[in-house]
Scaffold this active site. Structure first.
Site, PDB file in Angstrom:
ATOM      1  N   PRO A   1     -10.609  -2.435  -3.892  1.00 61.46           N
ATOM      2  CA  PRO A   1     -11.699  -3.421  -3.879  1.00 61.46           C
ATOM      3  C   PRO A   1     -13.088  -2.807  -4.054  1.00 61.46           C
ATOM      4  CG  PRO A   1     -10.714  -3.202  -1.700  1.00 61.46           C
ATOM      5  CD  PRO A   1      -9.811  -2.498  -2.656  1.00 61.46           C
TER       6      PRO A   1
ATOM      7  N   ALA B   1      -5.004   2.622  -0.613  1.00 60.41           N
ATOM      8  CA  ALA B   1      -4.960   1.874  -1.877  1.00 60.41           C
ATOM      9  C   ALA B   1      -5.589   0.499  -1.704  1.00 60.41           C
ATOM     10  CB  ALA B   1      -3.516   1.749  -2.364  1.00 60.41           C
ATOM     11  N   ASP B   2      -5.277  -0.145  -0.581  1.00 61.78           N
ATOM     12  CA  ASP B   2      -5.834  -1.463  -0.296  1.00 61.78           C
ATOM     13  C   ASP B   2      -7.346  -1.416  -0.092  1.00 61.78           C
ATOM     14  OD1 ASP B   2      -3.645  -3.245  -0.376  1.00 61.78           O
ATOM     15  OD2 ASP B   2      -2.949  -2.545   1.560  1.00 61.78           O
ATOM     16  N   LEU B   3      -7.864  -0.305   0.404  1.00 64.08           N
ATOM     17  CA  LEU B   3      -9.289  -0.205   0.706  1.00 64.08           C
ATOM     18  C   LEU B   3     -10.108   0.315  -0.468  1.00 64.08           C
ATOM     19  CD1 LEU B   3      -9.010   1.226   4.332  1.00 64.08           C
ATOM     20  CD2 LEU B   3      -9.855  -1.045   3.700  1.00 64.08           C
TER      21      LEU B   3
ATOM     22  N   ASP C   1       0.815  -1.218   0.000  1.00 67.29           N
ATOM     23  CA  ASP C   1       0.000   0.000   0.000  1.00 67.29           C
ATOM     24  C   ASP C   1       0.848   1.267   0.000  1.00 67.29           C
ATOM     25  OD1 ASP C   1      -2.891   1.242   0.703  1.00 67.29           O
ATOM     26  OD2 ASP C   1      -1.371   2.245   1.907  1.00 67.29           O
TER      27      ASP C   1
END
Length: 412
Positions: free
Chosen positions: A186, A181-183, A153
């Site tokens: 998705p 970025a990770d959240l 991230d």
């Protein structure tokens, strides 16, 4: 309300690990899809080793014991059926393709080239089920412009430019306090999956959905015209203030901080009256938004000199309650996680451990309200492989002898 969730009847085969992928499959599960999470025997998700750990002795940050579960797993693995399967073995891959034929969606976020090496890439999966929706969440896209770089991230935040516009003008680039970025990726992936399912309903065609964490953050950086601002001498970082909309920022008080917004003419007039300086609203520096941007630093200094003379509650009373100027106290994460309103709406929920009566930890909720259908992460995370019998015996109709053999051979 209906007892049926919006995505009930859809079956998802989940190959994801870490956060960007598992959050996407978590959302699908909360919306009602049957999510079958596939991990290697022994556990394939690196997040299983994230401290803190939960067990009979409570929550701790020490060495994880065999009977303990990562709090991360309890959060991200809810509403999923856990199975184990060795995709590196020929029998494991054959079983996987049988599962593909029973599913509507495959979601994966493996490093570039991994699914192709395992023979579970989109082209291979499509041969088994042409109607499949195959969603890939990658750090930089595939093929990647950074083929040797691991997609963490913080690396994506750095490459996206979002880090360079976060922080104070005279300070360094700053990581956002959450793995954005990770959240965010998705969320786009789930949008893509649902859109592809609608398209399949119209045409009967499956397809691949690809999402890049870098693309997602970069598209958001483009929401602000940083190139134009920089060309006209405005700093790319403005800390706790948004100079284009000044007054718009976070200001210190006697006992904390308040966020306030007063760029509208009536709000600005009310703010200056509360400050006891109504003449500011008509002066040449601050009367209109264009000149106000150029003198934003001076104006913010004047506002903070006033807010620092009062408590947060006093500032909010003077602005929000008396004059309708948007103002709110900056709250701590602990306050938010234990806000009774947010709990009631399901934005944050208490985590459950399948083997323990109670643990003191909150988790992500599903912040979507439907008027007809209930949604929520309402099924606790399963132990690794807990659904092996259900999926292999009941769905694929494998015999007990076959299951025993597969277990003995380390395939499941």
């Amino acid at each position: 309300m209906s007892a049926t969730k919006p995505l009930e009847g859809l079956r998802v085969l989940d190959l994801t690990v870490a956060l960007a992928g598992p959050y996407g499959s978590l959302l699908l599960g909360g919306l009602g899809a049957e999510v079958i999470r596939v991990e290697a025997p022994g556990g394939g998700d690196i997040a299983r080793n994230n401290p803190p750990y939960v067990g009979e002795d409570g929550i701790h940050f020490g060495v994880r014991h065999d009977h303990e579960v990562s709090l991360t797993t309890l959060n991200r693995a809810r509403n999923k059926k856990s199975i184990t399967l060795d995709l590196k073995s020929p029998r494991g891959k054959a079983i996987f393709m049988r599962l593909v034929k029973e599913c509507d969606v495959v979601i994966e976020n493996a490093s570039e080239g991994v699914t192709a090496r395992l023979g579970v890439d989109y082209e291979s999966v499509r041969e088994a089920n042409p109607r499949i929706i195959y969603a890939s969440v990658k750090a930089f896209g595939e093929p990647s412009p950074y083929p040797r770089l691991k997609g963490m991230d913080i690396i994506v935040q750095a490459l996206s430019g979002i880090m360079d516009v976060t922080g104070f003008a005279d300070g360094p680039p700053t990581r956002i306090g959450l793995p954005m970025a990770d959240l965010i990726a998705p969320l786009f992936a789930v949008n893509g999956i649902l859109s592809a399912l609608i398209h399949r309903g119209k045409t009967g065609e499956g397809q691949r959905v690809q999402v890049s964490m870098l693309d997602c953050l970069a598209s958001m950086v483009a929401e602000e015209h940083f190139d134009v601002f920089q060309a006209h001498g405005y700093p790319k970082r403005s800390g706790n203030f948004h100079d284009r909309l000044v007054p718009f920022g976070v200001y210190g008080t006697k006992d904390g901080h308040v966020a306030l917004v007063a760029f509208q003419p009536d709000w600005f007039q009310s703010l200056t009256e509360a400050m006891g300086q109504p003449e500011l609203a008509n002066g040449p520096r601050y009367a209109t938004r264009g000149p106000r941007m150029k003198h934003a630093a001076g104006l913010n200094t004047l506002i903070e000199a006033w807010t620092q003379q009062h408590t947060s509650a006093e500032v909010i009373h003077e602005l929000q309650e008396k004059r309708g100027v948007p103002a709110a106290r900056v709250r701590s994460p602990h306050e938010v996680l234990h806000d009774p309103v947010l709990k009631e709406r399901g934005a944050v929920v208490k985590l459950e451990h399948p083997g323990l009566a109670d643990i003191d930890a909150m988790g992500m909720g599903l912040p979507i309200q439907f008027s007809k259908t209930p949604v929520q992460f309402d099924q606790p995370a399963q132990a690794l492989g807990a659904a092996n019998s259900e999926i292999y015996r009941d769905l694929l109709k494998l015999s007990e002898a076959e299951l025993a053999q597969l277990h003995d051979q380390g395939v499941i």
